[in-house]
Design an enzyme around this catalytic site. Sequence first.
Site, PDB file in Angstrom:
ATOM      1  N   HIS A  13       0.856  -1.200   0.000  1.00 39.77           N
ATOM      2  CA  HIS A  13       0.000   0.000   0.000  1.00 39.77           C
ATOM      3  C   HIS A  13       0.886   1.242   0.000  1.00 39.77           C
ATOM      4  O   HIS A  13       1.479   1.589   1.019  1.00 39.77           O
ATOM      5  CB  HIS A  13      -0.895   0.001   1.243  1.00 39.77           C
ATOM      6  CG  HIS A  13      -1.913   1.103   1.273  1.00 39.77           C
ATOM      7  ND1 HIS A  13      -3.226   0.890   1.621  1.00 39.77           N
ATOM      8  CD2 HIS A  13      -1.821   2.437   1.020  1.00 39.77           C
ATOM      9  CE1 HIS A  13      -3.890   2.024   1.575  1.00 39.77           C
ATOM     10  NE2 HIS A  13      -3.061   2.995   1.219  1.00 39.77           N
ATOM     11  N   HIS A  15       1.348   5.450  -1.847  1.00 44.06           N
ATOM     12  CA  HIS A  15       0.900   6.542  -2.722  1.00 44.06           C
ATOM     13  C   HIS A  15       2.130   7.151  -3.378  1.00 44.06           C
ATOM     14  O   HIS A  15       2.961   7.758  -2.689  1.00 44.06           O
ATOM     15  CB  HIS A  15       0.156   7.613  -1.912  1.00 44.06           C
ATOM     16  CG  HIS A  15      -1.064   7.070  -1.250  1.00 44.06           C
ATOM     17  ND1 HIS A  15      -2.315   7.128  -1.840  1.00 44.06           N
ATOM     18  CD2 HIS A  15      -1.236   6.419  -0.078  1.00 44.06           C
ATOM     19  CE1 HIS A  15      -3.207   6.544  -1.035  1.00 44.06           C
ATOM     20  NE2 HIS A  15      -2.572   6.096   0.036  1.00 44.06           N
ATOM     21  N   ARG A  17       1.841   9.246  -6.077  1.00 44.21           N
ATOM     22  CA  ARG A  17       1.425  10.492  -6.755  1.00 44.21           C
ATOM     23  C   ARG A  17       1.820  10.417  -8.244  1.00 44.21           C
ATOM     24  O   ARG A  17       1.954   9.354  -8.793  1.00 44.21           O
ATOM     25  CB  ARG A  17       2.007  11.749  -6.088  1.00 44.21           C
ATOM     26  CG  ARG A  17       1.839  11.797  -4.570  1.00 44.21           C
ATOM     27  CD  ARG A  17       0.402  11.827  -4.117  1.00 44.21           C
ATOM     28  NE  ARG A  17       0.303  12.144  -2.700  1.00 44.21           N
ATOM     29  CZ  ARG A  17      -0.647  11.658  -1.898  1.00 44.21           C
ATOM     30  NH1 ARG A  17      -1.573  10.837  -2.351  1.00 44.21           N
ATOM     31  NH2 ARG A  17      -0.669  12.007  -0.627  1.00 44.21           N
ATOM     32  N   ASN A  41      -5.445   6.965  -6.111  1.00 40.75           N
ATOM     33  CA  ASN A  41      -6.188   8.202  -5.805  1.00 40.75           C
ATOM     34  C   ASN A  41      -5.490   9.445  -6.347  1.00 40.75           C
ATOM     35  O   ASN A  41      -5.154  10.357  -5.615  1.00 40.75           O
ATOM     36  CB  ASN A  41      -6.474   8.334  -4.294  1.00 40.75           C
ATOM     37  CG  ASN A  41      -5.216   8.401  -3.442  1.00 40.75           C
ATOM     38  OD1 ASN A  41      -4.168   7.877  -3.818  1.00 40.75           O
ATOM     39  ND2 ASN A  41      -5.318   9.038  -2.286  1.00 40.75           N
ATOM     40  N   LYS A  99      -9.539  -0.565  -5.330  1.00 33.13           N
ATOM     41  CA  LYS A  99      -9.586   0.147  -4.062  1.00 33.13           C
ATOM     42  C   LYS A  99     -10.949   0.793  -3.868  1.00 33.13           C
ATOM     43  O   LYS A  99     -11.435   1.525  -4.728  1.00 33.13           O
ATOM     44  CB  LYS A  99      -8.493   1.225  -4.052  1.00 33.13           C
ATOM     45  CG  LYS A  99      -8.422   2.075  -2.792  1.00 33.13           C
ATOM     46  CD  LYS A  99      -7.876   1.302  -1.607  1.00 33.13           C
ATOM     47  CE  LYS A  99      -7.929   2.093  -0.306  1.00 33.13           C
ATOM     48  NZ  LYS A  99      -6.840   3.043  -0.150  1.00 33.13           N
ATOM     49  N   HIS A 136     -10.667   1.043   2.078  1.00 33.94           N
ATOM     50  CA  HIS A 136     -10.492   2.109   3.063  1.00 33.94           C
ATOM     51  C   HIS A 136     -11.715   1.969   3.969  1.00 33.94           C
ATOM     52  O   HIS A 136     -12.811   2.423   3.617  1.00 33.94           O
ATOM     53  CB  HIS A 136     -10.424   3.492   2.403  1.00 33.94           C
ATOM     54  CG  HIS A 136     -10.147   4.579   3.400  1.00 33.94           C
ATOM     55  ND1 HIS A 136      -8.975   5.273   3.459  1.00 33.94           N
ATOM     56  CD2 HIS A 136     -10.897   5.037   4.438  1.00 33.94           C
ATOM     57  CE1 HIS A 136      -9.001   6.123   4.468  1.00 33.94           C
ATOM     58  NE2 HIS A 136     -10.171   6.003   5.078  1.00 33.94           N
ATOM     59  N   HIS A 174      -4.665  -0.400   6.047  1.00 37.89           N
ATOM     60  CA  HIS A 174      -4.245   0.416   7.190  1.00 37.89           C
ATOM     61  C   HIS A 174      -5.188   0.284   8.387  1.00 37.89           C
ATOM     62  O   HIS A 174      -5.773   1.254   8.856  1.00 37.89           O
ATOM     63  CB  HIS A 174      -4.048   1.890   6.812  1.00 37.89           C
ATOM     64  CG  HIS A 174      -5.077   2.453   5.865  1.00 37.89           C
ATOM     65  ND1 HIS A 174      -6.417   2.398   6.098  1.00 37.89           N
ATOM     66  CD2 HIS A 174      -4.916   3.091   4.681  1.00 37.89           C
ATOM     67  CE1 HIS A 174      -7.038   2.968   5.085  1.00 37.89           C
ATOM     68  NE2 HIS A 174      -6.157   3.393   4.223  1.00 37.89           N
ATOM     69  N   ASP A 247       1.354   2.775   3.511  1.00 32.78           N
ATOM     70  CA  ASP A 247       0.495   3.939   3.266  1.00 32.78           C
ATOM     71  C   ASP A 247       1.329   5.211   3.200  1.00 32.78           C
ATOM     72  O   ASP A 247       0.834   6.293   3.521  1.00 32.78           O
ATOM     73  CB  ASP A 247      -0.604   4.062   4.336  1.00 32.78           C
ATOM     74  CG  ASP A 247      -1.765   4.947   3.852  1.00 32.78           C
ATOM     75  OD1 ASP A 247      -1.865   5.179   2.636  1.00 32.78           O
ATOM     76  OD2 ASP A 247      -2.551   5.395   4.697  1.00 32.78           O
ATOM     77  N   HIS A 251       2.991  14.607   1.281  1.00 32.42           N
ATOM     78  CA  HIS A 251       2.302  15.904   1.200  1.00 32.42           C
ATOM     79  C   HIS A 251       3.365  16.958   1.467  1.00 32.42           C
ATOM     80  O   HIS A 251       4.152  16.815   2.416  1.00 32.42           O
ATOM     81  CB  HIS A 251       1.220  16.026   2.285  1.00 32.42           C
ATOM     82  CG  HIS A 251       0.037  15.139   2.057  1.00 32.42           C
ATOM     83  ND1 HIS A 251      -1.075  15.544   1.352  1.00 32.42           N
ATOM     84  CD2 HIS A 251      -0.208  13.858   2.425  1.00 32.42           C
ATOM     85  CE1 HIS A 251      -1.960  14.549   1.310  1.00 32.42           C
ATOM     86  NE2 HIS A 251      -1.450  13.517   1.954  1.00 32.42           N
TER      87      HIS A 251
END
Length: 347
Positions: A13, A15, A17, A41, A99, A136, A174, A247, A251
């Site tokens: 899992h 991200h 981007r 996402n 997902k 999720h 998660h 996860d 950011h």
Amino acid sequence: MQELTLLQPDDWHVHLRDEDALAMTVPAAAHSFGRSIVMPNLVPPITKLDQARSYYNRIMEHRPAGSDWQPLMVLYLTDMTTPEDIREAKDSGLIFGCKYYPAGATTNSDSGVTNLHGLGDVFAAMQEVGLVLQLHGEVTDSAVDIFDREAVFIERYLGAIAEQFPQLKIILEHVTTEQGINFVRNSSANVAATITPQHLLYNRNDMLVGGMRPHLFCLPILKRDHHQRALIDAATSGDKKFFLGTDSAPHARHAKEAECCSAGCFSHHAPLELYAEVFEQEDAMQHLEAFASLNGPEFYQLPPNTKKVTLQQQEWNLPATINYGSDELVPLAAGQLVRWRCVPAGV
Ligand code: DOR
Ligand code: ZN
């Protein structure tokens, strides 16, 4: 113990981007892992096979020379997803799961599912072809307290889905609660959970006592200490149903240190080192390989990696910041001392 060698771990899992971010996130993933389940996402989300294929190609442009790390792609379920999308995804060989985000639950989830019951045909198709459902697991009902959203999701929906689709492989992504751990433990072998480093290392006191620490804000939100304890016990037990999913979610610092802090913790600067802290504290280093390298592939019905990596006992300080495109970010446990260091794959 001075050194621990284990089969190369995978991250189930993450991200990564898109665009400029990939120059940092892809080498970071390839540094520690053999494979990574890549969350879909983006804006707009990866809802169709052709989008997943071009995202895969953009990711691969950033894979470091000589690395054989593989991104494993995922489709983002919406109210419009069809059983045909599922069959096409499976036939492609490119897609490893779908997902489920409840609409509005978290970062870039606006196009998520508004009515879980409307997905019956899609879940049936996933069950039939053998695609993993990655949940999720939170409700978004504004009447439900943010700390209860996972437990209420389990109570309202998860039992029913698992019962209606007994052959469907389901991952409670998660997991953050004792209720989640118990649900997974008491379910069939088709139900599993990923566990992040932040939910093992911290509880909500770490985030809130003495002032708010935005870099610990993620979703599902950190819970109280007895939930943290349940997660630690599950992860370090060697139980096949629990495996590594960082996860890791970058950011920019300004988006975290803002009036409205965005949700997500970046942990790909030292993921294995952070998990190792927990396993060592529990005197459970002998179960780290199951959690990091064996249980995930078994659940996804993939072979474990054949390469090995070594964790050496060596104290070092994690970086305080990391460059992120034209910004910087503050990683998990920024600046803190850790006791293990991972020697990259292939070295
Ligand atoms: O904290 C989170 N950050 N939780 C999620 O579910 C999404 C993720 C992100 O994409 O930043
Ligand atoms: Zn995530």
